[in-house]
Design a protein around this motif. Structure first.
Motif, PDB file in Angstrom:
ATOM      1  N   GLU A  31       0.811  -1.212  -0.044  1.00 18.00           N
ATOM      2  CA  GLU A  31       0.060  -0.068  -0.042  1.00 18.00           C
ATOM      3  C   GLU A  31       0.924   1.115   0.055  1.00 18.00           C
ATOM      4  O   GLU A  31       0.343   2.255  -0.528  1.00 18.00           O
ATOM      5  CB  GLU A  31      -0.968   0.045   1.036  1.00 18.00           C
ATOM      6  CG  GLU A  31      -1.963  -1.049   1.186  1.00 18.00           C
ATOM      7  CD  GLU A  31      -2.906  -1.168   2.405  1.00 18.00           C
ATOM      8  OE1 GLU A  31      -3.961  -1.593   2.221  1.00 18.00           O
ATOM      9  OE2 GLU A  31      -2.509  -0.474   3.309  1.00 18.00           O
ATOM     10  N   ASP A  37      -4.334  -2.170  -6.111  1.00 19.56           N
ATOM     11  CA  ASP A  37      -5.431  -2.742  -5.407  1.00 19.56           C
ATOM     12  C   ASP A  37      -4.996  -3.807  -4.347  1.00 19.56           C
ATOM     13  O   ASP A  37      -4.482  -4.885  -4.934  1.00 19.56           O
ATOM     14  CB  ASP A  37      -6.720  -3.095  -6.192  1.00 19.56           C
ATOM     15  CG  ASP A  37      -7.118  -1.952  -6.920  1.00 19.56           C
ATOM     16  OD1 ASP A  37      -7.262  -0.915  -6.425  1.00 19.56           O
ATOM     17  OD2 ASP A  37      -7.611  -2.155  -8.315  1.00 19.56           O
ATOM     18  N   GLU A  39      -5.377  -6.512  -1.409  1.00 22.74           N
ATOM     19  CA  GLU A  39      -6.273  -6.973  -0.237  1.00 22.74           C
ATOM     20  C   GLU A  39      -5.842  -8.374   0.100  1.00 22.74           C
ATOM     21  O   GLU A  39      -4.597  -8.894  -0.188  1.00 22.74           O
ATOM     22  CB  GLU A  39      -7.768  -7.595  -1.174  1.00 22.74           C
ATOM     23  CG  GLU A  39      -7.386  -8.767  -2.224  1.00 22.74           C
ATOM     24  CD  GLU A  39      -8.751  -9.087  -2.797  1.00 22.74           C
ATOM     25  OE1 GLU A  39      -9.580  -9.093  -2.036  1.00 22.74           O
ATOM     26  OE2 GLU A  39      -8.719  -9.293  -4.180  1.00 22.74           O
ATOM     27  N   ARG A  50      -2.430  -4.536 -10.569  1.00 20.23           N
ATOM     28  CA  ARG A  50      -2.248  -3.389 -11.035  1.00 20.23           C
ATOM     29  C   ARG A  50      -1.983  -3.703 -12.697  1.00 20.23           C
ATOM     30  O   ARG A  50      -1.843  -4.885 -13.047  1.00 20.23           O
ATOM     31  CB  ARG A  50      -0.942  -2.551 -10.588  1.00 20.23           C
ATOM     32  CG  ARG A  50       0.638  -3.262 -10.608  1.00 20.23           C
ATOM     33  CD  ARG A  50       1.452  -2.385  -9.967  1.00 20.23           C
ATOM     34  NE  ARG A  50       1.660  -1.323 -10.666  1.00 20.23           N
ATOM     35  CZ  ARG A  50       2.802  -1.118 -11.426  1.00 20.23           C
ATOM     36  NH1 ARG A  50       3.563  -2.102 -11.560  1.00 20.23           N
ATOM     37  NH2 ARG A  50       2.917   0.164 -12.014  1.00 20.23           N
TER      38      ARG A  50
END
Length: 357
Positions: A31, A37, A39, A50
């Motif tokens: 992050e 993205d 998770e 990505r």
């Protein structure tokens, strides 16, 4: 943060009993250092995505490790140390070095299509995390799994593994009838029946196949035998364990032992093999590996199973295995990895991510 620095950080975090802490750090790092993205699924697997395109490439690792040797643990914290180019400690080779290289390559690459970074849990327990992710729908088109491929063709050379063997562990159980050893004719000796079964195993041909014109040969070995209850009793049960190193597309016909009276056979573990059937993908990876090192990499076959087997067999993913670990390093008290090879693998992964499509 470069791959070598991230390797040191990941290796410092214990993850043999609970990989959650290192999973936390991976999520935080992704992050912070990427626009992906990110998770974490319900199983503890970490994903980042990505780029975009009709097909996807996954850089695949795992962040659990086997239990450390006493020398690798101090007051519940991992002991690791550098000696020249090498970093020593639990998880350096298997596989936090390659995992760090994959994370930094994922961050820095200009992806040619959808690029996925994933770090599974439970790889050391038979691919628990990978299988769960596949059951949840994870099915990339292509994948590079970061298990070791360095030092197979020549010392220090990072090769491209186009296949690996699987493992099928099974048990042969022979049952007879107990009797006093002075009257053996009144019983049925289970050990004798088990030995008849072993003779069948010994005469079976080893499984073999070919992957991209490279021969892949398995093996078949009776590894344990147990039976009997006392020196003066004809045994009523005897078990034999068999280790089969499987190859893509075939298995040894071990069910033949069940033609014997009183003999049964059961599979206890079946870790699937892997074969890359896409020559172009393999060539792209070999060219990437060749460009970043002085040695000449080759296509090789790994002797043991990885999560690539689950991805190939259950998700239909075209896989290769490329990583920093060398033969004989994983799971040892002296486990280590070359940080220069970790940096090399980062360059290989980045090149593949930018050219594979």
């Amino acid at each position: 943060m470069d791959a070598a620095s991230l390797t040191r950080e990941l290796v410092s975090i214990p993850s043999h009993e609970d990989p959650a802490r290192v999973g936390d750090r991976l999520v935080e790092w992704l992050e912070t250092h990427t626009d992906a993205d990110v998770e974490r699924d319900d199983h503890g697997n970490v994903f980042a995505r990505r780029g975009s395109g009709e097909q996807s490439l996954a850089l695949v690792g795992h962040h659990d490790v086997v239990a450390p040797d006493d020398s690798q643990l101090d007051d519940d914290e991992y002991v690791f140390e550098a000696d020249g180019d090498r970093l020593y400690g639990r998880g350096t080779a298997d596989m936090k070095g390659s995992l760090a290289a994959m994370a930094t390559a994922f961050s820095d690459a200009d992806p040619a299509g959808e690029l996925v970074f994933v770090s599974f849990v439970g790889e050391e327990q038979g691919g628990i995390g990978c299988r769960a992710a596949i059951d949840d729908g994870f099915a990339p088109d292509f994948a590079v799994v970061g298990e070791g491929s360095t030092g197979y063709s020549a010392a220090g050379v990072t090769d491209v593994a186009i296949a690996h063997k699987g493992r099928r562990g099974s048990t042969i159980t022979a049952r007879g009838a107990a009797a006093h050893a002075s009257e053996p004719e009144t019983g049925e000796n289970a050990i004798y029946r088990a030995l008849d079964a072993v003779d069948i195993v010994r005469d079976l041909p080893f499984p073999e196949t070919s992957v991209l014109d490279h021969e892949v040969a398995g093996s078949l070995v009776a590894t344990e035998i147990e039976g009997g209850s006392a020196w003066n009793v004809v045994p009523e049960e005897c078990t034999v364990t068999v280790d089969e190193r499987t190859v893509p597309g075939t298995r040894a016909p071990l069910d033949r032992v069940e033609r014997l009276d009183g003999v049964s056979w059961a599979v206890e573990q079946d870790l699937p093999p892997m074969a890359c059937g896409n020559g172009r993908f393999a060539d792209v990876a070999l060219e990437a590996a060749d460009t970043v090192q002085d040695g000449t990499p080759e296509f090789v076959v790994k002797p043991h199973a990885t999560d690539a087997g689950w991805l190939a067999s259950r998700a239909g993913t075209t896989c290769l295995v490329i990583g920093a670990a060398e033969p004989g390093e994983a799971h040892t008290a002296t486990e280590s990895v070359s940080l220069a090879v970790v940096d090399r693998c980062e360059a290989i992964y980045r090149s593949i991510a930018e050219t594979w499509a």
